[in-house]
Design an enzyme around this catalytic site. Structure first.
Site, PDB file in Angstrom:
ATOM      1  N   GLU A   1     -46.395  81.291 -44.134  1.00  0.00           N
ATOM      2  CA  GLU A   1     -46.342  80.764 -42.761  1.00  0.00           C
ATOM      3  C   GLU A   1     -47.716  80.995 -42.049  1.00  0.00           C
ATOM      4  O   GLU A   1     -47.791  81.055 -41.028  1.00  0.00           O
ATOM      5  CB  GLU A   1     -45.186  81.677 -41.950  1.00  0.00           C
ATOM      6  CG  GLU A   1     -45.241  83.134 -42.133  1.00  0.00           C
ATOM      7  CD  GLU A   1     -44.053  83.558 -41.609  1.00  0.00           C
ATOM      8  OE1 GLU A   1     -43.112  82.857 -40.787  1.00  0.00           O
ATOM      9  OE2 GLU A   1     -43.777  84.709 -41.705  1.00  0.00           O
TER      10      GLU A   1
ATOM     11  N   ARG B   1     -34.288  90.197 -43.213  1.00  0.00           N
ATOM     12  CA  ARG B   1     -35.707  89.911 -43.063  1.00  0.00           C
ATOM     13  C   ARG B   1     -36.293  91.277 -42.474  1.00  0.00           C
ATOM     14  O   ARG B   1     -35.812  91.523 -41.294  1.00  0.00           O
ATOM     15  CB  ARG B   1     -35.945  88.877 -42.238  1.00  0.00           C
ATOM     16  CG  ARG B   1     -37.171  88.517 -42.164  1.00  0.00           C
ATOM     17  CD  ARG B   1     -37.542  87.091 -41.413  1.00  0.00           C
ATOM     18  NE  ARG B   1     -37.300  86.967 -39.927  1.00  0.00           N
ATOM     19  CZ  ARG B   1     -37.551  85.889 -39.331  1.00  0.00           C
ATOM     20  NH1 ARG B   1     -38.209  84.864 -40.103  1.00  0.00           N
ATOM     21  NH2 ARG B   1     -37.396  85.593 -38.210  1.00  0.00           N
TER      22      ARG B   1
ATOM     23  N   HIS C   1     -37.574  89.784 -35.888  1.00  0.00           N
ATOM     24  CA  HIS C   1     -37.398  89.587 -34.591  1.00  0.00           C
ATOM     25  C   HIS C   1     -36.337  90.338 -33.789  1.00  0.00           C
ATOM     26  O   HIS C   1     -36.130  90.201 -32.434  1.00  0.00           O
ATOM     27  CB  HIS C   1     -37.419  88.059 -34.341  1.00  0.00           C
ATOM     28  CG  HIS C   1     -38.983  87.713 -34.622  1.00  0.00           C
ATOM     29  ND1 HIS C   1     -40.133  87.909 -33.802  1.00  0.00           N
ATOM     30  CD2 HIS C   1     -39.293  86.775 -35.435  1.00  0.00           C
ATOM     31  CE1 HIS C   1     -41.012  87.409 -34.584  1.00  0.00           C
ATOM     32  NE2 HIS C   1     -40.604  86.561 -35.487  1.00  0.00           N
TER      33      HIS C   1
ATOM     34  N   ASP D   1     -44.065  79.930 -37.180  1.00  0.00           N
ATOM     35  CA  ASP D   1     -45.452  80.855 -37.212  1.00  0.00           C
ATOM     36  C   ASP D   1     -46.607  79.676 -38.074  1.00  0.00           C
ATOM     37  O   ASP D   1     -47.706  80.094 -37.498  1.00  0.00           O
ATOM     38  CB  ASP D   1     -45.218  81.859 -38.217  1.00  0.00           C
ATOM     39  CG  ASP D   1     -44.732  83.196 -37.312  1.00  0.00           C
ATOM     40  OD1 ASP D   1     -45.272  83.418 -36.464  1.00  0.00           O
ATOM     41  OD2 ASP D   1     -43.719  83.545 -37.684  1.00  0.00           O
TER      42      ASP D   1
ATOM     43  N   ASP E   1     -30.921 100.019 -49.783  1.00  0.00           N
ATOM     44  CA  ASP E   1     -30.057 100.903 -49.902  1.00  0.00           C
ATOM     45  C   ASP E   1     -28.662 100.851 -49.116  1.00  0.00           C
ATOM     46  O   ASP E   1     -27.706 101.260 -49.420  1.00  0.00           O
ATOM     47  CB  ASP E   1     -30.582 102.229 -49.799  1.00  0.00           C
ATOM     48  CG  ASP E   1     -31.361 102.937 -50.938  1.00  0.00           C
ATOM     49  OD1 ASP E   1     -31.648 102.184 -51.691  1.00  0.00           O
ATOM     50  OD2 ASP E   1     -32.085 103.882 -50.679  1.00  0.00           O
TER      51      ASP E   1
END
Ligand code: 3PY
Ligand code: MG
Length: 252
Positions: free
Chosen positions: A151, A72, A47, A177, A85
């Site tokens: 979720e 995330r 988000h 969620d 990476d």
């Protein structure tokens, strides 16, 4: 360069860990969280708004203050690979609903033969080539923490299968969620949502998986630990908002 992951070590030793999730670019807040003694930071690229180099700067700063940086991100193979990476010590993947979803996440995070992560040593995680070959890849496979969000009702139904996938370290309950996907748009406080959440903690005790979730107050954090979560993330914006509101109202 990937060194040992103190969050994985603490969880293995049966200790609780606390972190903070944030979707705002601020190396200064990352430093503050490290000085405050948190264990990890979840840099929220689900988000949040980060460029790739900002994401790398957040990871770099976390390491300066002994925070374990977890990002995330989504399922896209190139997202997981690019995040690792950049030097992230872990990934957290939203909306993992089936065993197959969980297997895909592990595949994308581990080097062959266990997984299918692409290999390069020219990037930050491998010290731009100063830490390479088998030693780097083994350290990476051992130390990367993999957390998957539970979720949706589908994920709740498939919980045991999802957490049985080798390589999954944490089942992370996303109460927002989950409640919306259960049809409750006004928060996760609804008794039906709480019942489902409690059932996940009960099931987790049988499977031995580490549980994660979010907290927005010290009471929340204590209650999450008490229910059986051992990887709990405070929500940085919620903490700021609460303090902004309290100070202003307190002065009225
Ligand atoms: C949720 O509550 O849905 C989350 O993803 C928490 O991070
Ligand atoms: Mg969520």
């Amino acid at each position: 360069m990937i060194e040992s992951n103190k969050v994985k070590e603490k969880l293995k030793a049966g200790e609780n860990t606390a972190g903070a999730i944030m979707g705002i670019y601020s190396p200064a807040i990352v430093e503050m969280l490290g000085h405050a003694g948190y264990d990890f930071i979840i840099i929220d690229d689900e988000h949040g708004a980060y460029s790739w180099s900002e994401l790398e700067d957040m990871i770099r700063t976390a390491r300066l203050v002994d925070l374990i940086p977890i990002v995330r991100t989504d399922y896209n193979p190139s997202s997981i690979q690019k995040v690792l990476d950049r030097g992230a010590y872990g990934i957290q993947i939203p909306m993992v609903n089936t065993k197959e979803d969980a297997e895909l996440v592990v595949q994308r995070a581990k080097y062959p033969p266990a997984g299918r992560r692409g290999t390069a040593f020219s990037m930050r995680a491998a010290g731009y080539g100063y830490d390479s070959g088998k030693s780097f890849m083994d350290k990476s496979d051992d130390n990367i923490l993999i957390s998957v969000h539970i979720e949706t009702p589908e994920a709740v139904k498939n919980f045991e299968e999802i957490v049985s996938v080798p390589g999954i370290d944490i089942a992370f309950i996303g109460p927002t969620d989950l409640s919306v996907n259960m049809g409750y748009k006004d928060g996760a406080g609804h008794p039906e949502v709480q019942e489902v959440i409690n059932s996940l903690y009960t099931k987790s005790k049988k499977s031995g998986i580490h549980m994660g979730t979010i907290a927005t107050s010290k009471e929340d954090l204590a209650s999450a630990f008490e229910k059986g979560a051992s990887f709990v993330s405070v929500v940085t914006t919620a903490m700021l908002k609460k303090n902004f509101d309290e100070v202003l109202r307190g002065a009225e």
